[in-house]
Design a protein around this motif. Structure first.
Motif, PDB file in Angstrom:
ATOM      1  N   VAL A  32       0.866  -1.174   0.000  1.00 17.91           N
ATOM      2  CA  VAL A  32       0.000   0.000   0.000  1.00 17.91           C
ATOM      3  C   VAL A  32       0.904   1.225   0.000  1.00 17.91           C
ATOM      4  N   THR A  33       0.397   2.364   0.438  1.00 21.31           N
ATOM      5  CA  THR A  33       1.216   3.565   0.475  1.00 21.31           C
ATOM      6  C   THR A  33       2.180   3.533   1.664  1.00 21.31           C
ATOM      7  N   PRO A  34       3.423   4.021   1.515  1.00 17.68           N
ATOM      8  CA  PRO A  34       4.358   4.060   2.646  1.00 17.68           C
ATOM      9  C   PRO A  34       3.756   4.774   3.857  1.00 17.68           C
ATOM     10  N   GLY A  35       4.096   4.263   5.039  1.00  7.63           N
ATOM     11  CA  GLY A  35       3.567   4.854   6.260  1.00  7.63           C
ATOM     12  C   GLY A  35       2.242   4.247   6.703  1.00  7.63           C
ATOM     13  N   ALA A  36       1.968   3.009   6.296  1.00  6.81           N
ATOM     14  CA  ALA A  36       0.697   2.349   6.638  1.00  6.81           C
ATOM     15  C   ALA A  36       0.447   2.432   8.144  1.00  6.81           C
ATOM     16  N   THR A  37      -0.761   2.846   8.508  1.00  8.24           N
ATOM     17  CA  THR A  37      -1.036   3.204   9.897  1.00  8.24           C
ATOM     18  C   THR A  37      -2.166   2.407  10.530  1.00  8.24           C
ATOM     19  N   ASP A  38      -3.304   2.342   9.878  1.00  6.28           N
ATOM     20  CA  ASP A  38      -4.485   1.697  10.452  1.00  6.28           C
ATOM     21  C   ASP A  38      -5.240   0.983   9.344  1.00  6.28           C
ATOM     22  N   VAL A  39      -6.164   0.087   9.744  1.00 11.48           N
ATOM     23  CA  VAL A  39      -6.903  -0.695   8.756  1.00 11.48           C
ATOM     24  C   VAL A  39      -8.278  -1.035   9.294  1.00 11.48           C
ATOM     25  N   VAL A  40      -9.255  -1.070   8.397  1.00 11.01           N
ATOM     26  CA  VAL A  40     -10.556  -1.671   8.682  1.00 11.01           C
ATOM     27  C   VAL A  40     -10.809  -2.738   7.628  1.00 11.01           C
ATOM     28  N   GLU A  56     -17.048  -6.743   6.682  1.00 12.02           N
ATOM     29  CA  GLU A  56     -17.626  -7.873   7.410  1.00 12.02           C
ATOM     30  C   GLU A  56     -17.481  -9.189   6.647  1.00 12.02           C
ATOM     31  N   ASP A  57     -17.510  -9.126   5.323  1.00  9.63           N
ATOM     32  CA  ASP A  57     -17.387 -10.356   4.539  1.00  9.63           C
ATOM     33  C   ASP A  57     -15.927 -10.757   4.312  1.00  9.63           C
ATOM     34  N   GLY A  58     -14.998  -9.947   4.813  1.00  9.50           N
ATOM     35  CA  GLY A  58     -13.587 -10.288   4.734  1.00  9.50           C
ATOM     36  C   GLY A  58     -12.957 -10.145   3.362  1.00  9.50           C
ATOM     37  N   THR A  59     -13.618  -9.461   2.450  1.00 11.01           N
ATOM     38  CA  THR A  59     -13.102  -9.349   1.086  1.00 11.01           C
ATOM     39  C   THR A  59     -12.327  -8.061   0.825  1.00 11.01           C
ATOM     40  N   THR A  60     -12.585  -7.045   1.634  1.00  8.14           N
ATOM     41  CA  THR A  60     -12.015  -5.723   1.378  1.00  8.14           C
ATOM     42  C   THR A  60     -11.400  -5.140   2.638  1.00  8.14           C
ATOM     43  N   ALA A  61     -10.285  -4.466   2.478  1.00 10.28           N
ATOM     44  CA  ALA A  61      -9.676  -3.714   3.569  1.00 10.28           C
ATOM     45  C   ALA A  61      -9.414  -2.294   3.091  1.00 10.28           C
ATOM     46  N   VAL A  62      -9.416  -1.363   4.034  1.00 10.32           N
ATOM     47  CA  VAL A  62      -9.059   0.024   3.744  1.00 10.32           C
ATOM     48  C   VAL A  62      -7.942   0.405   4.698  1.00 10.32           C
ATOM     49  N   VAL A  63      -6.816   0.849   4.152  1.00 14.49           N
ATOM     50  CA  VAL A  63      -5.613   1.116   4.936  1.00 14.49           C
ATOM     51  C   VAL A  63      -5.255   2.594   4.856  1.00 14.49           C
ATOM     52  N   THR A  64      -5.045   3.217   6.026  1.00 11.81           N
ATOM     53  CA  THR A  64      -4.577   4.603   6.050  1.00 11.81           C
ATOM     54  C   THR A  64      -3.056   4.638   6.044  1.00 11.81           C
ATOM     55  N   SER A  65      -2.505   5.733   5.555  1.00 10.48           N
ATOM     56  CA  SER A  65      -1.050   5.938   5.548  1.00 10.48           C
ATOM     57  C   SER A  65      -0.770   7.355   6.014  1.00 10.48           C
ATOM     58  N   MET A  66      -0.285   7.492   7.256  1.00 14.03           N
ATOM     59  CA  MET A  66      -0.080   8.822   7.828  1.00 14.03           C
ATOM     60  C   MET A  66       0.997   9.591   7.075  1.00 14.03           C
ATOM     61  N   GLU A  67       2.169   8.989   6.912  1.00 13.52           N
ATOM     62  CA  GLU A  67       3.244   9.690   6.194  1.00 13.52           C
ATOM     63  C   GLU A  67       2.939   9.819   4.706  1.00 13.52           C
ATOM     64  N   GLY A  68       2.188   8.871   4.155  1.00  9.15           N
ATOM     65  CA  GLY A  68       1.852   8.926   2.736  1.00  9.15           C
ATOM     66  C   GLY A  68       0.646   9.777   2.418  1.00  9.15           C
ATOM     67  N   SER A  69      -0.063  10.251   3.470  1.00 11.54           N
ATOM     68  CA  SER A  69      -1.249  11.112   3.290  1.00 11.54           C
ATOM     69  C   SER A  69      -2.220  10.526   2.278  1.00 11.54           C
ATOM     70  N   ALA A  70      -2.535   9.246   2.492  1.00 10.91           N
ATOM     71  CA  ALA A  70      -3.390   8.548   1.531  1.00 10.91           C
ATOM     72  C   ALA A  70      -4.163   7.436   2.217  1.00 10.91           C
ATOM     73  N   VAL A  71      -5.177   6.944   1.516  1.00  9.43           N
ATOM     74  CA  VAL A  71      -5.955   5.786   1.939  1.00  9.43           C
ATOM     75  C   VAL A  71      -6.005   4.813   0.774  1.00  9.43           C
ATOM     76  N   THR A  72      -5.705   3.541   1.034  1.00  9.83           N
ATOM     77  CA  THR A  72      -5.673   2.527  -0.018  1.00  9.83           C
ATOM     78  C   THR A  72      -6.767   1.496   0.201  1.00  9.83           C
TER      79      THR A  72
END
Length: 363
Positions: A260-268, A271-287
């Motif tokens: 994902v983007t450098p600086g990966a910070t948090d994730v959700v 419920e079906d386990g197919t998708t994740a959303v990852v924040t990146s603090m240093e990368g100022s992005a969400v993947t």
């Protein structure tokens, strides 16, 4: 009589549509709250007795809200989910970072890093009822299912601090060993997962024995970890790798790594386990990540200091704190576009949803 009943049904349906949230009857709410208990197992009062106790109705028990601590302002913002407005503020100690709720949503606990305390907050009055001294720089927290025990990670030392929520004091520690650092926590059953961002590990602790039963080596700088709903997978954003790593909780073996983007910070994780959303603090992005295909599918950029993330109840939106712009952004999970920006306190850190089961289900 049938006509009158149909009119009532239509009226309730209309209220649901206009309010934008699922509803339950007052009797159902009363029974559920009594069954779940109030503070530390005591019978909870009906929501109507506390509604409107705080500014702008922010203390209404059945309101669906996000709590967002502000490091620089030493405060906590209360965001009303249906309207996207800040409806309340709570003054805290120095540099609050994260917040968790009791299962009844009547208490919130905020970790204050620079004052080395945990604030116990009454969510109806929006008042701090007590400050509990813990270790240096408290950060991540996890609350037991019975609401009696709060586990607090202290970034500056090797201990997890245990808080007795009924007595409102520290009730012991869990020692992770010389040189260990504690950061974020996840509790699943009797297992406590603790990320160590300096030593690139996740410790798995048996909370009954207070001993480490497994140590999982990870990529560089693991941050806010999550466990799958079935308890079988551990999701670890690693800032130094710019990756989302997945591990088997049974033996700690790696199951996959997705860039994902450098600086990966948090994730959700959906419920079906197919998708994740990852924040990146240093990368100022969400993947956005396709977990089945094992690859990123889209990245939302220009999100200064994208830090922590929470879904709404229906997982149609992801809310992200932006520590670089003093905002919380709402991202539509289907279009993967920012749909709202909410001004909060300076340097927002964590974010957590306050919502009782069965209320606000469509928010």
């Amino acid at each position: 009589m049938r006509t009158r009943n149909r009119m009532w049904v239509a009226a309730i349906a209309c209220a649901v549509l206009l309010g934008g949230c699922a509803m339950e009857t007052k009797e159902q709410a009363r029974q559920r709250l009594q069954a779940g208990g109030g503070k530390t197992g005591e019978a909870a009062a009906p929501a109507s007795t506390t509604a409107g106790a705080a500014q702008n109705g922010a203390g209404k028990l059945t309101a669906v809200q996000f709590y967002v601590p502000s490091e620089k302002e030493n405060s906590l913002s209360v965001i009303d989910v249906p309207t996207g407005q800040v409806v309340g503020k709570v003054q805290l100690q120095e540099a609050p970072s994260t917040v968790v709720f009791s299962s009844t949503m009547r208490e919130a606990y905020a970790a204050n890093m620079n004052s080395s305390t945990v604030s116990i907050i009454n969510t109806q009055t929006l008042k701090v009822e007590k400050e509990v001294a813990v270790g240096p720089m408290p950060h991540g927290m996890a609350l037991s299912a019975d609401n009696k025990t709060l586990y607090v990670a202290a970034v500056a030392d090797q201990f997890v601090y245990i808080v007795d929520t009924k007595e409102g004091n520290e009730a012991g520690t869990i020692d992770l060993g010389t040189g260990a650092k504690t950061n974020y926590l996840v509790l699943f059953g009797d297992r406590l997962y603790v990320s160590d961002h300096e030593n690139d590990k996740v410790y798995v602790v048996d909370v009954k024995t207070k001993r480490t039963v497994l140590t999982i080596p990870t990529g560089k700088t693991p941050r806010a970890i999550r466990v799958s709903d079935d308890g079988k997978k551990l999701y670890v954003p690693t800032a130094g790798e710019g990756a989302l790593e997945t591990y088997d909780t049974a033996d700690g073996k790696p199951l996959g790594r997705i860039s994902v983007t450098p600086g990966a910070t948090d994730v959700v994780v959906s419920e079906d386990g197919t998708t994740a959303v990852v924040t990146s603090m240093e990368g100022s992005a969400v993947t956005f990540v396709d977990l089945q295909a094992g690859k990123p599918v889209e990245t939302v950029t220009d999100l200064p200091g994208a830090r922590h993330i929470e879904y709404n109840r229906q997982q149609t939106k992801a809310y992200v704190t932006l520590s670089g712009s003093n905002e919380v952004v709402s991202i539509d999970t289907s279009t993967k576009r920012v749909v709202d920006r909410i001004q909060v306190g300076a340097t927002p850190h964590g974010i957590r949803i306050k919502a009782l089961p069965g209320i606000g289900g469509s928010c």
